[in-house]
Scaffold this active site. Sequence first.
Site, short mmCIF file in Angstrom:
data_model
loop_
_atom_site.label_atom_id
_atom_site.label_comp_id
_atom_site.label_asym_id
_atom_site.label_seq_id
_atom_site.Cartn_x
_atom_site.Cartn_y
_atom_site.Cartn_z
N SER A 14 0.81 -1.23 0.00
CA SER A 14 0.00 0.00 0.00
C SER A 14 0.84 1.27 0.00
O SER A 14 0.42 2.30 0.51
CB SER A 14 -0.96 0.01 1.20
N ARG A 15 2.05 1.15 -0.56
CA ARG A 15 2.97 2.30 -0.67
C ARG A 15 3.42 2.84 0.70
O ARG A 15 3.86 3.99 0.80
CB ARG A 15 2.35 3.45 -1.49
N LEU A 16 3.25 2.02 1.73
CA LEU A 16 3.67 2.46 3.08
C LEU A 16 5.08 1.92 3.34
O LEU A 16 5.31 1.05 4.20
CB LEU A 16 2.66 1.97 4.13
#
Length: 226
Positions: free
Chosen positions: A197-199
């Site tokens: 999630s692009r985290l």
Amino acid sequence: MEQIDRWDYAGEGLEESQLPAAPWELVRSWVDQARRRNKAQGDLPEPDQISIGTVDEHGRPSVRTVLMRYLEPAGPGFYTNLDSRKARDLAANPQIAGTLTWAPLFHAIRFSGRARQLDRDVVRGYFESRPWGSRVGAWASAQSQPLHDRGELEQRVHELEQRWPDTGRPDDVPLPDGWGGYVIECDEVEFWAGRSSRLHDRLVFVREGDGDLSTEGAWRVERRQP
Ligand SMILES: Cc1cc2nc3c(=O)[nH]c(=O)nc-3n(C[C@H](O)[C@H](O)[C@H](O)COP(=O)(O)O)c2cc1C
């Protein structure tokens, strides 16, 4: 809307507890991992390719990819023509940044700092390890200068091949004065580890004191938002 292939960066991430006291050991370990990965799986060609950013005397940026053929606690480095655009930029402004990106591993390392020219004996050692054709090529190309056509370059190569035939010796082609290398003496080294999630995890070593990539006590670590 054009169909986009999205890829979840399902990497293992990076935690503060996994960090050494200075960046060197982890730089070495991620570079080795990328090289091993390519040998084993072949899906990471040129694991040593590094994008290098420089700016010219007017602050205009320029980025190109080179091969990281020098890696020591002093920093990562590369070899190139000393009259190229990048070399002219660095003569005007030694600030430099470089990024190694290994998408299949969900890893990247970003270096920034100042460029220093590598010593001539180091440059000579590397030059003599290159294949004969690349050594001749270093003489033939006035890198970054305009060229009338491909034939002009090939003609020059042909003449140089006659001048310095391949004898199988490492010194059959002399080292050009205009060919050398740079090491990035870093003030920051960022380890980027891709996560879902692009985290992503971003852990950045920021220089606080004198020393090189292996000097404990010269660095503090900062986590940055992804
Ligand atoms: C994978 C790859 C590796 C490269 N390796 C080098 C290198 O080690 N040294 C170099 O001078 N140029 C290398 N080049 C060419 C550079 O990208 C660039 O075209 C050249 O250095 C001239 O850049 P400049 O005009 O900004 O100085 C490489 C290009 C690619 C795509």
